[in-house]
Every structure is written in C-alpha cells, then in structure tokens.
Design a protein around this motif. Structure first.
Motif, PDB file in Angstrom:
ATOM      1  N   UNK A  54       0.868  -1.187   0.000  1.00 54.99           N
ATOM      2  CA  UNK A  54       0.000   0.000   0.000  1.00 54.99           C
ATOM      3  C   UNK A  54       0.902   1.235   0.000  1.00 54.99           C
ATOM      4  N   UNK A  55       0.727   2.102  -1.004  1.00 55.37           N
ATOM      5  CA  UNK A  55       1.522   3.315  -1.101  1.00 55.37           C
ATOM      6  C   UNK A  55       0.618   4.491  -1.487  1.00 55.37           C
ATOM      7  N   UNK A  56       1.213   5.702  -1.526  1.00 59.32           N
ATOM      8  CA  UNK A  56       0.445   6.823  -2.060  1.00 59.32           C
ATOM      9  C   UNK A  56       0.440   6.727  -3.585  1.00 59.32           C
ATOM     10  N   UNK A  57      -0.210   7.666  -4.246  1.00 61.05           N
ATOM     11  CA  UNK A  57      -0.357   7.570  -5.694  1.00 61.05           C
ATOM     12  C   UNK A  57       0.982   7.654  -6.424  1.00 61.05           C
ATOM     13  N   UNK A  58       1.975   8.253  -5.758  1.00 59.80           N
ATOM     14  CA  UNK A  58       3.297   8.377  -6.373  1.00 59.80           C
ATOM     15  C   UNK A  58       4.181   7.163  -6.101  1.00 59.80           C
ATOM     16  N   UNK A  59       3.656   6.197  -5.329  1.00 59.10           N
ATOM     17  CA  UNK A  59       4.418   5.006  -5.016  1.00 59.10           C
ATOM     18  C   UNK A  59       5.247   5.092  -3.756  1.00 59.10           C
ATOM     19  N   UNK A  60       5.048   6.159  -2.968  1.00 60.39           N
ATOM     20  CA  UNK A  60       5.792   6.328  -1.729  1.00 60.39           C
ATOM     21  C   UNK A  60       5.103   5.596  -0.583  1.00 60.39           C
ATOM     22  N   UNK A  61       5.870   5.056   0.358  1.00 59.96           N
ATOM     23  CA  UNK A  61       5.265   4.351   1.494  1.00 59.96           C
ATOM     24  C   UNK A  61       4.375   5.280   2.316  1.00 59.96           C
ATOM     25  N   UNK A  62       3.316   4.728   2.870  1.00 60.75           N
ATOM     26  CA  UNK A  62       2.450   5.489   3.769  1.00 60.75           C
ATOM     27  C   UNK A  62       2.914   5.284   5.204  1.00 60.75           C
ATOM     28  N   UNK A  63       2.658   6.281   6.040  1.00 61.81           N
ATOM     29  CA  UNK A  63       3.110   6.212   7.428  1.00 61.81           C
ATOM     30  C   UNK A  63       2.314   5.200   8.237  1.00 61.81           C
ATOM     31  N   UNK A  73     -13.322  -1.972  -9.575  1.00 63.90           N
ATOM     32  CA  UNK A  73     -14.269  -1.254  -8.704  1.00 63.90           C
ATOM     33  C   UNK A  73     -13.535  -0.300  -7.769  1.00 63.90           C
ATOM     34  N   UNK A  74     -12.466  -0.792  -7.160  1.00 63.48           N
ATOM     35  CA  UNK A  74     -11.742   0.027  -6.182  1.00 63.48           C
ATOM     36  C   UNK A  74     -10.968   1.152  -6.858  1.00 63.48           C
ATOM     37  N   UNK A  75     -10.426   0.878  -8.047  1.00 65.44           N
ATOM     38  CA  UNK A  75      -9.706   1.937  -8.761  1.00 65.44           C
ATOM     39  C   UNK A  75     -10.642   3.081  -9.131  1.00 65.44           C
ATOM     40  N   UNK A  76     -11.885   2.764  -9.420  1.00 60.76           N
ATOM     41  CA  UNK A  76     -12.845   3.797  -9.821  1.00 60.76           C
ATOM     42  C   UNK A  76     -13.169   4.775  -8.695  1.00 60.76           C
ATOM     43  N   UNK A  77     -13.002   4.333  -7.433  1.00 64.67           N
ATOM     44  CA  UNK A  77     -13.283   5.238  -6.315  1.00 64.67           C
ATOM     45  C   UNK A  77     -12.004   5.865  -5.764  1.00 64.67           C
ATOM     46  N   UNK A  78     -10.873   5.606  -6.415  1.00 62.24           N
ATOM     47  CA  UNK A  78      -9.639   6.258  -6.013  1.00 62.24           C
ATOM     48  C   UNK A  78      -8.564   5.367  -5.445  1.00 62.24           C
ATOM     49  N   UNK A  79      -8.880   4.099  -5.181  1.00 59.36           N
ATOM     50  CA  UNK A  79      -7.873   3.170  -4.666  1.00 59.36           C
ATOM     51  C   UNK A  79      -7.335   2.359  -5.848  1.00 59.36           C
ATOM     52  N   UNK A  80      -6.247   2.862  -6.432  1.00 64.18           N
ATOM     53  CA  UNK A  80      -5.684   2.209  -7.609  1.00 64.18           C
ATOM     54  C   UNK A  80      -5.161   0.827  -7.212  1.00 64.18           C
ATOM     55  N   UNK A  81      -5.758  -0.192  -7.776  1.00 64.00           N
ATOM     56  CA  UNK A  81      -5.511  -1.550  -7.303  1.00 64.00           C
ATOM     57  C   UNK A  81      -4.906  -2.417  -8.392  1.00 64.00           C
ATOM     58  N   UNK A  82      -3.853  -3.118  -8.037  1.00 58.58           N
ATOM     59  CA  UNK A  82      -3.242  -4.117  -8.898  1.00 58.58           C
ATOM     60  C   UNK A  82      -3.453  -5.497  -8.285  1.00 58.58           C
ATOM     61  N   UNK A  83      -3.453  -6.510  -9.128  1.00 57.56           N
ATOM     62  CA  UNK A  83      -3.660  -7.889  -8.681  1.00 57.56           C
ATOM     63  C   UNK A  83      -2.404  -8.700  -8.958  1.00 57.56           C
ATOM     64  N   UNK A  84      -1.933  -9.406  -7.950  1.00 58.33           N
ATOM     65  CA  UNK A  84      -0.851 -10.362  -8.136  1.00 58.33           C
ATOM     66  C   UNK A  84      -1.412 -11.765  -7.929  1.00 58.33           C
ATOM     67  N   UNK A  85      -1.252 -12.601  -8.943  1.00 57.07           N
ATOM     68  CA  UNK A  85      -1.744 -13.981  -8.900  1.00 57.07           C
ATOM     69  C   UNK A  85      -0.556 -14.901  -8.689  1.00 57.07           C
ATOM     70  N   UNK A 119      -9.496  10.719   5.380  1.00 57.36           N
ATOM     71  CA  UNK A 119      -8.228  11.403   5.142  1.00 57.36           C
ATOM     72  C   UNK A 119      -7.524  10.988   3.873  1.00 57.36           C
ATOM     73  N   UNK A 120      -8.241  10.328   2.973  1.00 59.23           N
ATOM     74  CA  UNK A 120      -7.661   9.885   1.712  1.00 59.23           C
ATOM     75  C   UNK A 120      -8.514  10.373   0.539  1.00 59.23           C
ATOM     76  N   UNK A 121      -8.642  11.710   0.397  1.00 56.29           N
ATOM     77  CA  UNK A 121      -9.488  12.231  -0.689  1.00 56.29           C
ATOM     78  C   UNK A 121      -8.967  11.862  -2.068  1.00 56.29           C
ATOM     79  N   UNK A 122      -7.647  11.659  -2.187  1.00 56.15           N
ATOM     80  CA  UNK A 122      -7.060  11.273  -3.471  1.00 56.15           C
ATOM     81  C   UNK A 122      -6.829   9.772  -3.568  1.00 56.15           C
ATOM     82  N   UNK A 123      -7.242   9.056  -2.533  1.00 57.71           N
ATOM     83  CA  UNK A 123      -7.067   7.614  -2.527  1.00 57.71           C
ATOM     84  C   UNK A 123      -5.635   7.193  -2.271  1.00 57.71           C
ATOM     85  N   UNK A 124      -5.292   6.000  -2.708  1.00 59.36           N
ATOM     86  CA  UNK A 124      -3.938   5.458  -2.561  1.00 59.36           C
ATOM     87  C   UNK A 124      -3.799   4.276  -3.519  1.00 59.36           C
ATOM     88  N   UNK A 125      -2.614   3.665  -3.534  1.00 61.11           N
ATOM     89  CA  UNK A 125      -2.379   2.490  -4.367  1.00 61.11           C
ATOM     90  C   UNK A 125      -2.328   1.239  -3.486  1.00 61.11           C
TER      91      UNK A 125
END
Length: 522
Positions: free
Chosen positions: A276-285, A381-393, A352-358
């Motif tokens: 889980x990171x911010x939109x720029x790929x930086x770690x969240x606190x 679904x989650x990307x559409x609300x701002x949580x850019x989501x990737x899937x690892x299989x 506190x995540x108006x821009x979402x996260x990754x």
C-alpha cells in the motif's frame, strides 16, 4: 526413487487401463498439500482424507452420524463419553482402540510444517481419559456443545504406525494404515491420489472398487477431461461451461446451494505495508485499512450482483456474511451490502484519503474458481473510487505461506463452512489469532475484536440451540459493523458426470467418491 516412480506409474496404468464399471475417476479442483490428514486444514486435503480416515463422528456434521465412535453422550458441561465400534479395524487388521484417539489428538496439536493447523477442531479439549479399549472420556476446558461437530474433521490415525511416522511417511504411503472406506494405492503430488476399496471397513461398503482422484486445477481443462471421457466426474464446474455441458450428450450437471463463501480479508497489521503506497508510489506512514471508513468504502465500492451475473454467470449468490441464508447462524437482520461508489468516495475523503492510494491485492492462481477474475473485477471497482488496485496472482503453495505470515495487504479466502454452522468460521478466520489455543488459524488479515472474541467464548459454552444461534447472529453484526471481512458471494456446488452416474452432495461441501453412485435402470 526410480523404483517408487516405476511402481506409481504401473499402478496408474492399471487404474486407467482397468476402468471398468466398478472404477471411478474424479477430476477435482482443490489442490492437495499432503495426504497426512492432520497437516493442514485445506479443502483438498479434507476431500482426500474422507476416503482414508474417519473422525470420532461421521460424514455428516449436521446429522451427526457415527464415525470411529458408534455413540457418545454429554455427562456434564465439561465431560463427554465416547464408545468406539468394537469391530472397527485398521487396514492392517489391528483393532482401533481408545489409545489411537488419544494419540491422534496429541499429534494434531503440533504437526511440523503445518501452515493451516487443524488443532482448532480440538481447541477446547483438555484431556482424553482412556477407560478401556472401546470407551474414553474427553474433558473440555470450557463447556462445548459443538464438540462432536468439531471432531468430525479431526481424523483418527493409528498410534502403532503414526508414533514413528512423519508427514513424508504418509505421502510416500509408508504410514497409510487407514480406517476409512478406501485404502491407499498411490500418490503423485500435484497430480493424483489412487485408492482401492477397503474390504475390511466396518461401515457401509463403497460402491467403487478403485478410485483415481486426479487434480485438474483449471476449470475448462476439467470440462475437457470429462467430455474426452478421461474422467467420470468433475467438481467445481466452470460457470462458463455449464451451458455447454448441459447440451452435451452423455453428461449430466448437478447443481446445489453451497456453503463456501469467497471472502476478502483486509490487513489489520499496524505496520505500514509495502503493498500500500500513495499515488506516487511512496510508502504510507500507517496502514489505511486500519481505518473503518476505508474498509467500509471498499465494501460499498463492489458491485456484487455484477460479479455474480457476469463473472460467476449465476453460479453463486451474493453474500453479506459468511454463512448463506437458511443455515444455522445466518443473521437475517444484516442487510445486503449496497453498491454505492459515490458513498465510497465520501468515506475515503472523510478518512483522510481524498485522493485515494495504491494497493496490491493477492489471489491464488490454483485455488478458488473464478478467484483471479473476481480479483480483477475488485481492482476495477476500487480503482474507480480512487484506490488504484493491482492484482498479483501466485500459486497457492506460495500464497498460503505468505498469507499465513500476514505479509499481504488484502487476501482472498474461500471458506467452506464445513461444519454446516457459523462457529467454524468464527473460530478459524475471525477469532483473534492465538496459535496455542488453535484460534484464528486462517485469519490472514489479523482481524481482532474483543467483543467478537467474547461472543465466540459465549457460543462455545452455550448448550441451548436458540441462544447459541442468537449469539452467532450478534457476532455477524459485530463483524459487519467493523467490516472485519469483505464477503463477496457463496458458491453454488456444481458437479458434472457421465449420464449414468448420480452425484449427491454432503453437507460439508467436499468432493468424495462416496457421493457418486450408478443410476440404476428401471
């Protein structure tokens, strides 16, 4: 080693070349980690184990049929007496005695290499007292009205062989002295299990003399194997293949309501996650999934009906809790989870995540039917609300170990509710993890609620059915309010078979040869 493979190859040849009326070939979906019946609490392992082993209680956890024990009674809130079948024997001819039960329960507490312990089934057992060869007393640490239900999934292994055997000895066949309707005839990990009817079995004799239990993890491949007559029965039919199979000559499709729920488990790990990171790929606190509003937002962002109709093609029903409607512990007051993307965005902003996260979510490639496809839908679904989501299989062999260590931000689990009532999931995937007590063994998100844990303790000691069900329903409400898990849907159980065969489900949702019988001519 060469001789072993040669023997297995010859056995496989004999099974395939001798596919007569008394032989059955099953193509199944759930991977098997081992044929050691006490190693892992995995669906595929249970389905295999049901052929070779019995618990104290029998095949149906709802009707509570006898297993190794022919009868049992509750003497007082902490004491159960079990009487074993006098004519029950191991496949080597030795009698099954109370010492085998005591040994089995001691062994199950710590099987080396386990990633999903089975000891949750005996978590309330304090001690086993042997009266004589066929009578024993089980003392519990707390009143446990569901002890006989739990013991259905804890298999009895022989002391005279098991005390000097390892998991590797079971997998090689060396320790496979069984007490079930079938005997061991061969095992190739990742491929198949071979079984031969146990003519010394004291219970109902199985219909099939030889069984080939073949692992085919891909749904279309199972369908192709059935249509090519390489197998006689397949389970977990791919929903995309149902119409084709129903139109195919010589094939019947059997669909039944199922107990298994597909569930997402958000991580409650207080440490930041590398997934889980911010939109720029930086770690969240901090881990945003610790915020209830974030979990609620993810819950509301899912179009469950769309998943059921488009991905599952109505081979499932949408879920708002772990048990399906009409079962013991289902809470009718818990409402269906609406699809509300606008509300989801509002909640993310409030959290506190108006821009979402990754976020990266993980799913096994070879475990849950339509699991990867469902995960991809969630990502959208989650990307559409701002949580850019990737899937690892990833393969389940990798996935289960990492999930068990709490490494993932969001995990997927298919929970079979194999006891037919709500406390199985409460104990295994929702209780605060406690390895010593056998709690939360598959709680990969590390959800923890003191209020929920109290409900589990209360329901464990309540003998009145009506009161026990009310406690489970209250627990459903607690988890729903917390968004401790994100339930998606309940699978329908769908098998397909040759048209001269009939498949009847067990309440435990397993796939076993004993469910299959020849249709008798009129």
């Amino acid at each position: 080693m060469k001789n072993l493979f040669s023997a297995l190859a010859m056995t496989t040849f004999l099974f395939s070349a001798n596919a007569m009326a008394e032989d059955l070939r099953i193509g199944f979906a759930d991977p098997v980690s081992s044929i050691d019946p006490q190693l892992n609490n995995h669906a595929g392992d249970h389905s295999v184990a049901k052929h070779f082993w019995n618990g104290l209680t029998g095949k149906d956890p709802i009707k509570m049929e006898p297993g190794v024990a022919k009868s049992w009674r509750n003497i007082d809130p902490l004491t159960w007496e079990f009487t074993l079948h006098e004519n029950a024997v191991w496949s080597d001819g030795k009698p099954i005695v109370a010492e085998d039960v005591a040994f089995s329960y001691e062994r199950a507490l710590d099987v080396p290499g386990s990633v999903a312990t089975v000891k949750g089934f005996i978590r309330t057992v304090d001690k086993v007292e042997i009266i004589d060869d066929h009578h024993l007393i089980i003392k519990t640490t707390v009143p446990d009205p569901l002890l006989p239900v739990s013991l259905y999934n804890l298999y009895i292994v022989s002391k005279h062989v098991g005390e000097k055997s390892t998991t590797e000895d079971y997998n090689s066949g060396k320790a496979m002295v069984s007490n079930g309707p079938y005997n061991y005839a061969g095992y190739t990990p990742g491929d198949r299990v071979l079984m031969k009817r146990n003519d010394a079995y004291w219970g109902d004799k199985p219909e099939w003399e030889n069984v080939t239990y073949r692992y085919i993890n891909n749904g279309p491949a199972r369908t192709a194997a059935l249509l090519a007559k390489d197998v006689d029965v397949i389970d977990k039919v791919s929903v995309a293949d149902i119409a084709k199979l129903e139109k195919s000559e010589g094939v019947k499709v059997y669909a039944y309501p199922g107990l298994r729920a597909l569930i997402m488990q958000p991580s409650f790990n207080p440490e930041p996650s590398k997934y889980i990171t911010d939109k720029a790929g930086n770690p969240l606190k901090e881990n945003p999934l610790l915020n209830q509003k974030v979990r609620e937002a993810l819950n509301l962002a899912i179009n469950r009906e769309g998943i059921v109709s488009r991905i599952m093609q109505n081979g499932a029903t949408s879920a708002n809790q772990w048990m399906p409607e009409g079962t013991f512990g289902y809470d009718p007051d818990t409402k269906d989870i609406p699809f509300d993307a606008a509300k989801a965005k509002e909640l993310l902003a409030e959290a506190g995540y108006p821009d979402g996260f990754k976020m990266t979510i993980h799913v096994p490639s070879d475990r849950y039917p339509q699991g990867p496809e469902t995960a991809q839908a969630l990502a959208q679904f989650w990307s559409r609300v701002g949580v850019e989501t990737q899937v690892e299989v990833v393969p389940f062999s990798v996935y289960s170990g990492n999930a068990n260590k709490g490494e993932y931000a969001m995990t997927m689990i298919g929970w079979g509710n194999g006891t037919g009532e709500g406390t199985y999931a409460m104990t295994s995937i929702l209780a605060t993890p406690n390895k010593e007590k056998g709690l939360g063994a598959s709680n990969w998100g590390n959800y923890s609620s003191a209020e929920f844990d109290k409900a589990l303790a209360d329901v464990t000691s309540e003998f009145d059915n009506a009161k026990r069900e009310e406690i489970i329903r209250d627990a459903v409400k607690i988890v729903a309010k917390d968004v401790g898990i994100i339930p998606l849907f309940h699978y329908k159980n769908i098998w397909a078979a040759r048209d001269d065969l009939k498949v009847v489900p067990w309440n435990s949702d397993r796939t076993v040869a004993m469910q299959v019988s020849k249709i008798k001519a009129d």
